[in-house]
Scaffold this active site. Structure first.
Site, PDB file in Angstrom:
ATOM      1  N   GLU A 148       1.710 -40.554 -57.657  1.00  0.00           N
ATOM      2  CA  GLU A 148       0.490 -40.398 -56.847  1.00  0.00           C
ATOM      3  C   GLU A 148       0.563 -39.262 -55.826  1.00  0.00           C
ATOM      4  OE1 GLU A 148      -0.382 -44.312 -55.286  1.00  0.00           O
ATOM      5  OE2 GLU A 148      -0.120 -45.228 -57.245  1.00  0.00           O
ATOM      6  N   GLU A 189       0.755 -48.817 -65.908  1.00  0.00           N
ATOM      7  CA  GLU A 189       0.378 -49.924 -65.005  1.00  0.00           C
ATOM      8  C   GLU A 189      -0.953 -50.539 -65.438  1.00  0.00           C
ATOM      9  OE1 GLU A 189       0.562 -48.717 -60.874  1.00  0.00           O
ATOM     10  OE2 GLU A 189       2.348 -47.505 -61.200  1.00  0.00           O
TER      11      GLU A 189
HETATM   12  O1  9MR Z   1       2.315 -54.163 -57.380  1.00  0.00           O
HETATM   13  C1  9MR Z   1       2.613 -53.574 -56.144  1.00  0.00           C
HETATM   14  C2  9MR Z   1       2.169 -54.504 -55.032  1.00  0.00           C
HETATM   15  O2  9MR Z   1       2.907 -55.707 -55.063  1.00  0.00           O
HETATM   16  C3  9MR Z   1       2.348 -53.835 -53.700  1.00  0.00           C
HETATM   17  O3  9MR Z   1       1.808 -54.641 -52.686  1.00  0.00           O
HETATM   18  C4  9MR Z   1       1.682 -52.485 -53.709  1.00  0.00           C
HETATM   19  C5  9MR Z   1       1.903 -51.825 -52.382  1.00  0.00           C
HETATM   20  O4  9MR Z   1       1.774 -50.492 -52.364  1.00  0.00           O
HETATM   21  O5  9MR Z   1       2.189 -51.697 -54.772  1.00  0.00           O
HETATM   22  C6  9MR Z   1       1.900 -52.264 -56.005  1.00  0.00           C
HETATM   23  O6  9MR Z   1       2.229 -51.409 -57.050  1.00  0.00           O
HETATM   24  C7  9MR Z   1       1.582 -50.150 -57.079  1.00  0.00           C
HETATM   25  C8  9MR Z   1       2.511 -49.178 -57.775  1.00  0.00           C
HETATM   26  O7  9MR Z   1       3.757 -49.190 -57.144  1.00  0.00           O
HETATM   27  C9  9MR Z   1       1.936 -47.782 -57.802  1.00  0.00           C
HETATM   28  N1  9MR Z   1       0.613 -47.763 -58.361  1.00  0.00           N
HETATM   29  C10 9MR Z   1      -0.331 -48.732 -57.852  1.00  0.00           C
HETATM   30  C11 9MR Z   1       0.282 -50.133 -57.900  1.00  0.00           C
HETATM   31  C12 9MR Z   1      -0.730 -51.167 -57.450  1.00  0.00           C
HETATM   32  O8  9MR Z   1      -1.021 -50.996 -56.103  1.00  0.00           O
END
Ligand code: 9MR
Length: 385
Positions: free
Chosen positions: A170, A276
């Site tokens: 990102e 994802e």
């Molecule tokens: O699944 C993750 C969630 O538990 C966390 O709270 C969140 C915090 O930033 O991150 C989520 O995973 C993210 C991933 O690392 C990057 N892309 C977006 C995902 C969903 O937010």
């Protein structure tokens, strides 16, 4: 259509009951008990890996049902949070390896591909990473050195047990400009390139190095990613894969747009990973993507209509049809796609129960909260039966 996947033993047992007692009722019982024979990973074995994300509680809770489901149904796993900088290395010199170690071992024990998520991301990275002992921002060289140490730490500890890495996550905005993160501010506009050079030098040679982002179909981001890959290829900077997160809605992006997007990325010659995947069953009030920094909404009866767990059959059918069109498109591009990973195992594991609406009951994945397979699961398998 309900698919029963029957184990070999169960088939023998079923046949035996059929031959010796001709009892249909017994046959049904054996079938029900045995569960399914065709799992997602088996159905797609000759196409691409099918993965899911695992969370810490799946390792800390004995016999966690989602972990058992993951082992049975998926050929790739990603940790949702526990390799992120703030979790594994919250303070200088302090490391928490318990979950990541078990995760890497699970890959070996179960013969499941493990994905390292994530080397460098602006979010879930503690402040100290960017600062010196006096609290001043690091110099470019000092931050690059800190990044190198992190890559080395992973390479030394896990080596080739983790073969797929989200190197940068990102770092590009919807409009195609570079995200103004501390990485970008301190290192400059070549932050992504420097990250890939470090990963190439430090991570195992057989690792797949990926640039990962959400909204990869948006023209601004898409064109910047395509230009970046081209530039890396011309300069000889190694990048092996493009990660499309796939946090998608019930309608958008359309199958047509997904198709065009995959065609364009595949033309780079890099391997494509859907990293994802989830489908936001409830919709998201105009919010798209997966920016974790947005202001979240409060749950209301309108945006949280199935809080009692009762999803109407017609809505399940629509959801199955959406997954069907998405997987039809993936199958069309199977030669370029190495992996499709769902962000969670069951609906209960999904981050979409908290984003963009806090505390709602969402239904974005192929397995229900009780671990049973949805119509959408069967529709995805039916495509390749
Ligand atoms: O699944 C993750 C969630 O538990 C966390 O709270 C969140 C915090 O930033 O991150 C989520 O995973 C993210 C991933 O690392 C990057 N892309 C977006 C995902 C969903 O937010």
């Amino acid at each position: 259509m309900k698919i029963y996947k029957i184990s070999h033993l169960a088939i023998i047992a079923t046949l035996a009951i059929g031959v010796f007692s001709c009892s249909e009722k017994s046959t049904e019982q054996v079938t029900e008990q045995s569960g399914s024979t065709v799992t997602l990973k088996e159905a797609y074995a000759d196409k691409f890996l099918v993965g899911a994300t695992l969370g810490a509680s799946m390792f800390t809770t004995p016999n966690h049902p989602s972990l058992a489901l993951a082992k049975e149904n998926f050929s790739a796993v990603t940790l949702d949070n526990d390799m992120k900088w703030e979790r594994i290395n919250p303070l200088p010199g302090k490391f928490n390896f318990e979950i990541a170690d078990q995760f890497a071992q699970l890959g070996v024990d179960e013969n499941i591909s493990t994905v390292g998520h994530v080397l460098f991301w602006h979010s879930q990275t503690p402040d100290w990473v960017f600062k010196d002992d006096e609290g001043n921002l690091l110099t470019r060289d000092a931050l690059l050195e800190r990044m190198r140490e992190r890559a080395k730490m992973f390479a030394t500890r896990y080596g080739s047990r983790i073969k797929i890495w989200d190197v940068v996550n990102e770092a590009i905005e919807d409009d195609g400009t570079l995200r103004k993160s501390l990485y970008n501010q301190i290192i400059g506009d070549d932050f992504i390139e420097q990250a890939f050079i470090i990963a190439d030098q430090e991570m195992p040679k057989d690792a797949t190095l990926i640039y990962n982002d959400y909204g990869m179909n948006r023209i601004g981001r898409r064109d910047t990613v395509l230009a970046m890959v081209k530039e890396f290829q011309q300069k000889g900077v190694r990048i092996d894969g493009i990660g499309l997160q796939g946090h998608w809605g019930m309608v958008n992006p359309s199958a047509e747009i997904i198709d065009t997007t995959l065609t364009l990325y595949a033309a780079t010659g890099l391997r494509l990973h859907i990293t994802e995947l989830d489908v936001d069953f409830l919709g998201r009030d105009g919010m798209t993507g997966a920016d974790v920094d947005i202001e979240k909404l409060i749950a209301t009866p309108e945006n949280n209509p199935y809080s009692d767990g009762n999803v109407p059959a017609a809505a399940e059918d629509k959801f199955a049809a959406r997954y069907k069109e998405i997987f039809q498109t993936f199958i069309k591009h199977q030669k370029s796609i190495d992996r499709v990973t769902f962000w969670g195992v069951t609906d209960g594991d999904s981050w979409l129960n908290g984003w963009p609406v806090v505390g709602r009951t969402n239904y974005p994945l192929l397995f229900k909260r009780d671990g049973s397979a949805k119509k959408a699961h069967d529709a995805v398998i039916d495509l390749v039966k």
